[in-house]
Design a protein around this motif. Structure first.
Motif, short mmCIF file in Angstrom:
data_model
loop_
_atom_site.label_atom_id
_atom_site.label_comp_id
_atom_site.label_asym_id
_atom_site.label_seq_id
_atom_site.Cartn_x
_atom_site.Cartn_y
_atom_site.Cartn_z
N LYS A 29 0.85 -1.21 0.00
CA LYS A 29 0.00 0.00 0.00
C LYS A 29 0.88 1.25 0.00
O LYS A 29 2.06 1.20 0.38
CB LYS A 29 -0.88 0.01 1.25
N PRO A 30 0.32 2.38 -0.37
CA PRO A 30 1.10 3.63 -0.35
C PRO A 30 1.24 4.19 1.06
O PRO A 30 0.76 5.29 1.38
CB PRO A 30 0.30 4.55 -1.27
N ILE A 31 1.90 3.42 1.94
CA ILE A 31 2.19 3.83 3.31
C ILE A 31 3.60 3.35 3.67
O ILE A 31 4.22 2.64 2.89
CB ILE A 31 1.16 3.25 4.32
N ASN A 32 4.08 3.71 4.86
CA ASN A 32 5.41 3.28 5.29
C ASN A 32 5.50 1.76 5.38
O ASN A 32 4.52 1.09 5.69
CB ASN A 32 5.74 3.87 6.66
N SER A 33 6.69 1.24 5.13
CA SER A 33 6.93 -0.20 5.20
C SER A 33 8.08 -0.47 6.17
O SER A 33 8.95 0.38 6.37
CB SER A 33 7.30 -0.76 3.82
N PHE A 34 8.08 -1.69 6.71
CA PHE A 34 9.10 -2.08 7.68
C PHE A 34 9.59 -3.48 7.33
O PHE A 34 8.88 -4.25 6.70
CB PHE A 34 8.51 -2.08 9.11
#
Length: 135
Positions: A92-97
């Motif tokens: 998704k267009p959000i932060n990734s970890f």
């Protein structure tokens, strides 16, 4: 010897694609978490929108290299010789970890596994298995 995430981040800044992704590292105890801040330039499919698969794969490969270099106190960045990525969900267009686990370190090759997630750690977006040349 690479002993701290700040040193590793400085090395990552010298790597053009790692600098482009703006990967950040956080160390808690002996557990390294990599952070990929969301940016519009990381979207591969604007219709969904979804992160580009190459971005996710490269992010996990960088995480594996960083974890291996930190956990084994190498004075260099290990070279990847084999990488397999399993894409489990659309990014998704959000932060990734991501977090990596060093599975085995031999005389010349090391094996590392990485899991990447976004909102909840148990909902992985991709996994990676990599082999690194360490001599």
């Amino acid at each position: 010897m690479i002993a701290h995430p700040a040193e590793m981040e400085n090395i990552l800044k010298t790597m053009p694609f790692a600098a482009f992704l703006d990967v950040r590292l956080h160390l808690a105890g002996d557990e390294l978490t990599a952070h990929l801040p969301y940016d519009d330039k990381l979207v591969g499919n604007v219709m969904i929108p979804a992160l580009h698969g190459g971005v996710i794969g490269a992010f996990m490969e960088i995480t594996a290299m960083a974890q291996l270099a930190l956990s084994e106190n190498f004075d260099h960045i290990p070279k990847p010789i084999g990488v397999t990525v399993q894409y489990l969900r659309s990014g998704k267009p959000i932060n990734s970890f991501a977090r990596a686990t060093v599975k085995r370190v031999g005389r010349t090759v090391a094996n590392v596994e990485v899991s990447a997630w976004q909102e909840q750690r148990h909902q992985r977006i991709a996994t990676l298995q990599a082999h690194f040349l360490i001599d």
